[in-house]
Design a protein around this motif. Structure first.
Motif, PDB file in Angstrom:
ATOM      1  N   THR A   1     -36.198  15.548  16.690  1.00  0.00           N
ATOM      2  CA  THR A   1     -36.086  15.827  17.777  1.00  0.00           C
ATOM      3  C   THR A   1     -37.424  16.402  18.534  1.00  0.00           C
ATOM      4  O   THR A   1     -38.661  16.068  17.786  1.00  0.00           O
ATOM      5  N   ASP A   2     -37.633  16.751  19.932  1.00  0.00           N
ATOM      6  CA  ASP A   2     -39.032  16.759  20.468  1.00  0.00           C
ATOM      7  C   ASP A   2     -39.505  17.910  19.878  1.00  0.00           C
ATOM      8  O   ASP A   2     -40.866  18.061  19.859  1.00  0.00           O
ATOM      9  N   ILE A   3     -38.885  19.090  19.476  1.00  0.00           N
ATOM     10  CA  ILE A   3     -39.466  20.174  18.967  1.00  0.00           C
ATOM     11  C   ILE A   3     -40.115  19.759  17.578  1.00  0.00           C
ATOM     12  O   ILE A   3     -41.092  20.173  17.280  1.00  0.00           O
ATOM     13  N   ALA A   4     -39.500  19.153  16.944  1.00  0.00           N
ATOM     14  CA  ALA A   4     -39.865  18.915  15.489  1.00  0.00           C
ATOM     15  C   ALA A   4     -41.185  18.204  15.534  1.00  0.00           C
ATOM     16  O   ALA A   4     -42.034  18.238  14.796  1.00  0.00           O
ATOM     17  N   ILE A   5     -41.221  16.992  16.450  1.00  0.00           N
ATOM     18  CA  ILE A   5     -42.163  16.083  16.269  1.00  0.00           C
ATOM     19  C   ILE A   5     -43.470  16.833  17.135  1.00  0.00           C
ATOM     20  O   ILE A   5     -44.718  16.452  16.970  1.00  0.00           O
ATOM     21  N   ALA A   6     -43.150  17.796  17.993  1.00  0.00           N
ATOM     22  CA  ALA A   6     -44.304  18.849  18.506  1.00  0.00           C
ATOM     23  C   ALA A   6     -44.682  19.710  17.596  1.00  0.00           C
ATOM     24  O   ALA A   6     -45.724  20.332  17.855  1.00  0.00           O
ATOM     25  N   GLY A   7     -43.949  19.916  16.306  1.00  0.00           N
ATOM     26  CA  GLY A   7     -44.423  20.864  15.733  1.00  0.00           C
ATOM     27  C   GLY A   7     -45.004  20.475  14.357  1.00  0.00           C
ATOM     28  O   GLY A   7     -46.007  19.647  14.308  1.00  0.00           O
ATOM     29  N   ARG A   8     -44.368  20.801  13.160  1.00  0.00           N
ATOM     30  CA  ARG A   8     -44.970  20.296  11.760  1.00  0.00           C
ATOM     31  C   ARG A   8     -44.613  18.881  11.401  1.00  0.00           C
ATOM     32  O   ARG A   8     -45.228  18.919  10.324  1.00  0.00           O
ATOM     33  N   LEU A   9     -43.907  18.266  11.814  1.00  0.00           N
ATOM     34  CA  LEU A   9     -43.252  17.185  11.303  1.00  0.00           C
ATOM     35  C   LEU A   9     -44.344  16.304  11.143  1.00  0.00           C
ATOM     36  O   LEU A   9     -44.537  15.405   9.955  1.00  0.00           O
ATOM     37  N   PRO A  10     -45.258  15.928  12.177  1.00  0.00           N
ATOM     38  CA  PRO A  10     -46.399  14.961  11.685  1.00  0.00           C
ATOM     39  C   PRO A  10     -47.128  15.342  10.382  1.00  0.00           C
ATOM     40  O   PRO A  10     -47.518  14.219   9.708  1.00  0.00           O
ATOM     41  N   GLN A  11     -47.528  16.662  10.209  1.00  0.00           N
ATOM     42  CA  GLN A  11     -48.422  16.841   8.984  1.00  0.00           C
ATOM     43  C   GLN A  11     -47.281  16.728   7.705  1.00  0.00           C
ATOM     44  O   GLN A  11     -47.855  16.240   6.617  1.00  0.00           O
ATOM     45  N   ILE A  12     -46.280  16.996   7.917  1.00  0.00           N
ATOM     46  CA  ILE A  12     -45.196  16.792   6.806  1.00  0.00           C
ATOM     47  C   ILE A  12     -45.163  15.372   6.348  1.00  0.00           C
ATOM     48  O   ILE A  12     -45.397  14.792   5.260  1.00  0.00           O
ATOM     49  N   LEU A  13     -45.115  14.469   7.346  1.00  0.00           N
ATOM     50  CA  LEU A  13     -44.830  12.910   7.043  1.00  0.00           C
ATOM     51  C   LEU A  13     -46.554  12.313   6.446  1.00  0.00           C
ATOM     52  O   LEU A  13     -46.288  11.623   5.707  1.00  0.00           O
ATOM     53  N   LYS A  14     -47.197  12.643   7.064  1.00  0.00           N
ATOM     54  CA  LYS A  14     -48.611  12.542   6.861  1.00  0.00           C
ATOM     55  C   LYS A  14     -49.016  12.762   5.266  1.00  0.00           C
ATOM     56  O   LYS A  14     -49.393  11.882   4.581  1.00  0.00           O
ATOM     57  N   SER A  15     -48.586  14.018   4.983  1.00  0.00           N
ATOM     58  CA  SER A  15     -48.957  14.414   3.739  1.00  0.00           C
ATOM     59  C   SER A  15     -48.006  13.835   2.596  1.00  0.00           C
ATOM     60  O   SER A  15     -48.405  13.385   1.435  1.00  0.00           O
ATOM     61  N   PHE A  16     -46.668  13.411   2.882  1.00  0.00           N
ATOM     62  CA  PHE A  16     -45.920  12.743   2.146  1.00  0.00           C
ATOM     63  C   PHE A  16     -46.421  11.183   1.831  1.00  0.00           C
ATOM     64  O   PHE A  16     -46.268  10.762   0.556  1.00  0.00           O
ATOM     65  N   ARG A  17     -46.963  10.838   3.029  1.00  0.00           N
ATOM     66  CA  ARG A  17     -47.175   9.365   2.553  1.00  0.00           C
ATOM     67  C   ARG A  17     -48.536   9.220   1.926  1.00  0.00           C
ATOM     68  O   ARG A  17     -48.942   8.289   1.396  1.00  0.00           O
TER      69      ARG A  17
END
Length: 299
Positions: free
Chosen positions: A100-116
């Motif tokens: 969602t907009d809220i997810a991508i504005a928050g911690r999701l980018p760092q979550i996906l970056k760390s997982f990758r």
């Protein structure tokens, strides 16, 4: 032609050692068995691969050519084995991830970056969608994991909180309330609201409308937009104000102002949600990764 990978490994060992006894010890087989395997290969392809004497073993030209092909075949096979093992353990694969907009504005980018960074052989395919649409897609198997506005209670779906946002007021710069350091929610009772569309922002609106009713009013919605960018654009046109999750401030349009809500401890959660009945190794790996970091993510 009956030449298997075992024969190829035997040949490669002899070609590298140029000594049958050392090659046999390396392979943990008897020397006679190794010699029989090499003779079998030579009989099958009809050429001599080694020049042999009591004190000397050397590759023939045909043997050198065969070694190059065998080395390629062994590397390919070893790579195939490695990829199969990583797929079985979830270290390789593909995940479709909703947000969602809220997810991508928050911690999701760092979550996906760390997982990758930890699992570089897992490809991620992020897809923007609204909470209800993501839940439907997760149930149907079209989405592996959704990051949605919670809470979520649906049979067969599991969830894990990854973010908790407070609430902020978003105003255009010349709005009189922008002069205040904090704003009481009740002070917004007469304000024109710009919100997300009713059909798509239902889960977020449940939180917001509950707050407003507790403050004694219903939001007077004058404009709706499909996403946060549209909401901010309409506010910049001075058509109204909005109350949004704090993470949205990371995407704020130039010229707009935000102010915290006074005496408001309520939060809106973003949760990862997945179908319990369709767990693949790579999906389980991603869920385990989220659970491992849950304390830091929610804190």
């Amino acid at each position: 032609m009956h030449i298997g990978m075992r024969h190829i490994r035997y040949f490669a060992a002899v070609a590298e050692e140029l000594h049958f006894r050392r090659a046999a010890e390396r392979l943990n087989v008897s020397q006679p068995a190794l010699s029989r395997a090499i003779r079998h290969i030579e009989q099958e392809i009809g050429v001599s691969l080694f020049e042999r004497s009591n004190r000397h073993v050397a590759l023939t030209r045909a043997g050198a050519t065969f070694l190059r092909g065998c080395s390629t075949a062994l590397a390919y096979m070893d790579g195939a084995v490695d990829q199969a093992q990583k797929t079985a353990t979830g270290e390789k694969g593909h995940l479709v991830v909703g947000y969602t907009d809220i997810a991508i504005a928050g911690r999701l980018p760092q979550i996906l970056k760390s997982f990758r960074q930890r699992y570089p052989e897992v490809t991620l395919e992020p897809r923007h969608d609204y909470t209800r649409a993501q839940l439907n897609a997760v149930e149907a198997g079209a989405l592996d994991v959704g990051f949605v506005t919670g809470p979520v209670a649906a049979e067969g779906l599991a969830s894990l909180a990854v973010q908790h946002d407070g609430f902020i007021v978003v105003l255009y710069g010349s709005h009189p309330l922008a002069k205040q350091r904090e704003i009481a929610l009740a002070d917004l009772a007469g304000e024109p609201f710009v919100l997300g569309t009713t059909a798509n922002w239902t889960y977020y609106h449940d939180h917001l409308y509950r707050l407003c009713r507790e403050a004694g009013f219903e939001p007077r919605v004058v404009q709706q937009a499909s996403n946060s960018e549209g909401i901010f654009g309409l506010i910049a046109c001075e058509m109204g104000i909005s109350v949004q999750a704090t993470s949205i401030e990371n995407c704020l349009r130039k010229g707009l102002k935000t102010r915290p809500l006074r005496d408001c401890a309520a939060t809106v959660p973003t949760v990862a949600v997945w179908n319990q009945d369709t767990l693949s190794p790579v999906k389980q790996r991603f869920i385990d990764f989220l659970a491992e970091q849950a304390e830091d993510l929610v804190g």
